[in-house]
Write an enzyme that holds these catalytic residues in place. Structure first.
Site, mmCIF file in Angstrom:
data_model
loop_
_atom_site.group_PDB
_atom_site.id
_atom_site.type_symbol
_atom_site.label_atom_id
_atom_site.label_comp_id
_atom_site.label_asym_id
_atom_site.label_seq_id
_atom_site.Cartn_x
_atom_site.Cartn_y
_atom_site.Cartn_z
ATOM 1 N N ASP A 272 45.824 38.490 31.336
ATOM 2 C CA ASP A 272 45.763 37.696 32.558
ATOM 3 C C ASP A 272 46.813 38.217 33.539
ATOM 4 O OD1 ASP A 272 44.303 35.461 33.627
ATOM 5 O OD2 ASP A 272 46.218 34.422 33.761
ATOM 6 N N ASN A 280 46.706 36.566 45.796
ATOM 7 C CA ASN A 280 45.609 36.452 46.765
ATOM 8 C C ASN A 280 46.072 35.721 48.025
ATOM 9 O OD1 ASN A 280 43.477 37.834 45.629
ATOM 10 N ND2 ASN A 280 42.810 36.115 44.395
ATOM 11 N N ASP A 289 41.113 42.053 45.194
ATOM 12 C CA ASP A 289 40.066 42.834 44.517
ATOM 13 C C ASP A 289 40.578 44.231 44.167
ATOM 14 O OD1 ASP A 289 38.361 40.722 44.757
ATOM 15 O OD2 ASP A 289 37.237 41.516 46.464
ATOM 16 N N GLU A 316 40.771 36.764 37.193
ATOM 17 C CA GLU A 316 41.818 37.728 36.854
ATOM 18 C C GLU A 316 41.988 37.879 35.347
ATOM 19 O OE1 GLU A 316 43.994 33.742 37.327
ATOM 20 O OE2 GLU A 316 42.186 34.742 38.014
#
Length: 402
Positions: A272, A280, A289, A316
């Site tokens: 993770d 983000n 991305d 993620e």
């Protein structure tokens, strides 16, 4: 009189040739239309529903489960969590309605009805969760374990429906090939009759058939190409080009059973990205991305053995299955992945532990037994991942016991 008879015979021959050409043209046209119809069925009847079902599965995990998980750890406000739950349920209902709008075979309605009943049951559960989240006077916490069990249950049900859709696509493909072979045999048979009756016009007839045969072959090649793209799309994550959650389920089940038969260790790791939401928020989803793609490249470059399988499980979260490896080397492999990502020094101002992007990894290495549930390994890896986060993140927590 003889000339008239000859002209009459020639006229009959020309009419026969014309009739033969018309029949050949009709056969070719009908079969090309059948191929096109089947191509549309395979593409629009299988690819789009698969994407919709996969998106529903991802929504349960990423939108609903993630929101409740973050809310329970006070990473999300009551109002935002409640809004996310309603938006997630609305998105699932919209996708499910869209999925139902596609043509369905009568024999698959039992699968669909059962899945819909499960979706409604999970919807009722999350509405109860929504009520609890929205109620400031709540007297008991939400059980994350119960939520995970519900999400895993609906994901398993939808996975079975996805498998059915995929098998149906393969069946349609097989039927298309059978139609193609049948059409080809009709063309060859009719050509033999025409050649036997009008030898003088054999080359003309052969040329016409050859043209249409090439058209059929070209259509068949196009179909094979579309079918390959469909198969790749159903197994590959479009953003990272890693294997997706659907293929993970297939490989996980296969390798778990193989390890059980051979009495060898089975290794599964969950990875993770630390504080990815903050990443983000700070750099935007496009850069997010790019970060996901960068992590995927590290997984590909580090895990290059034939028995290494990296997956993007959603958002993620990534998964790793390692075959034919002992527990010590598996732990070393997980540390290599973590160190490789850490060495990139990707700026992450939103991280609470480092100024750069990092990952946490939870792994399990165990030799399966007959009384062992395959889901228990996933839960153990997830537990170790949670432990890695609790201990400060940017580390690997590995275990060999459930």
């Amino acid at each position: 009189m003889k000339a008239l008879k000859l002209k009459t015979k020639l006229l009959y021959l020309l009419l026969l040739v014309g009739f033969g050409l018309v029949v050949i043209g009709l056969i070719g046209y009908i079969n090309i239309q059948n191929i096109k119809r089947n191509m549309d069925t395979l593409y629009f009847g299988s690819l789009i529903p698969l994407n919709e079902l996969n998106t529903i599965t991802a929504t349960y995990h990423n939108d609903l489960g993630s929101s409740v998980y973050r809310w329970s750890h006070q990473l999300l406000s009551d109002e935002q969590a409640a809004t996310n739950i309603l938006q997630g349920l609305d998105r699932i209902n919209h996708l499910w309605t869209s999925y139902l709008s596609h043509d369905k075979h009568p024999e698959e309605m039992a699968y669909i009805n059962y899945t819909e009943a499960q979706i409604r049951s999970i919807e009722n559960y999350f509405m109860q969760v929504h009520s609890t989240v929205s109620d400031p006077s709540r007297s008991h916490p939400i059980s994350l374990m119960t939520m995970d069990e519900n999400i895993q249950s609906i994901q398993k049900t939808i996975a079975q429906l996805i498998t059915y859709e995929y098998e149906n696509a393969k069946y349609e493909h097989a039927m298309l090939l059978a139609q193609y072979e049948n059409a080809l045999m009709q063309l060859i048979l009719f050509l033999g009759v025409i050649l036997a009756l009008v030898m003088g016009l054999a080359w003309v007839i052969f040329s016409r058939i050859e043209i249409q045969q090439q058209q059929l072959i070209a259509s068949s090649e196009t179909l094979k190409h579309l079918n390959l793209k469909l198969e790749q799309a159903s197994y590959t994550d479009s953003l990272t080009s890693l294997f997706n959650r659907r293929y993970f389920n297939i490989v996980y089940d296969r390798e778990f059973k193989r390890a059980l038969r051979s009495n060898k260790p089975f290794v599964f790791m969950m990875l993770d990205i630390d504080f990815f939401k903050q990443y983000n928020d700070t750099y935007g989803h496009i850069q997010g991305d790019v970060a996901l793609q960068t992590v995927a490249k590290i997984l590909k470059s580090t895990l290059q053995r034939p028995g290494d399988y990296p997956f993007r499980l959603g958002g993620e979260e990534f998964g790793i299955i390692l075959c034919d490896i002992d527990c010590k080397n598996a732990h070393i492999m997980g540390e290599k992945v973590r160190a490789a990502i850490d060495s990139l020094k990707i700026e992450h101002k939103g991280s609470k532990i480092l100024p750069t992007l990092s990952v946490s990894i939870g792994g399990i290495c165990i030799t399966p037994t007959l009384d062992m549930s395959d889901d228990a390994l996933i839960h153990a890896a997830d537990t170790n991942l949670y432990a890695a986060k609790e201990r400060g993140r940017n580390q690997v927590v590995f275990g060999n016991k459930l």
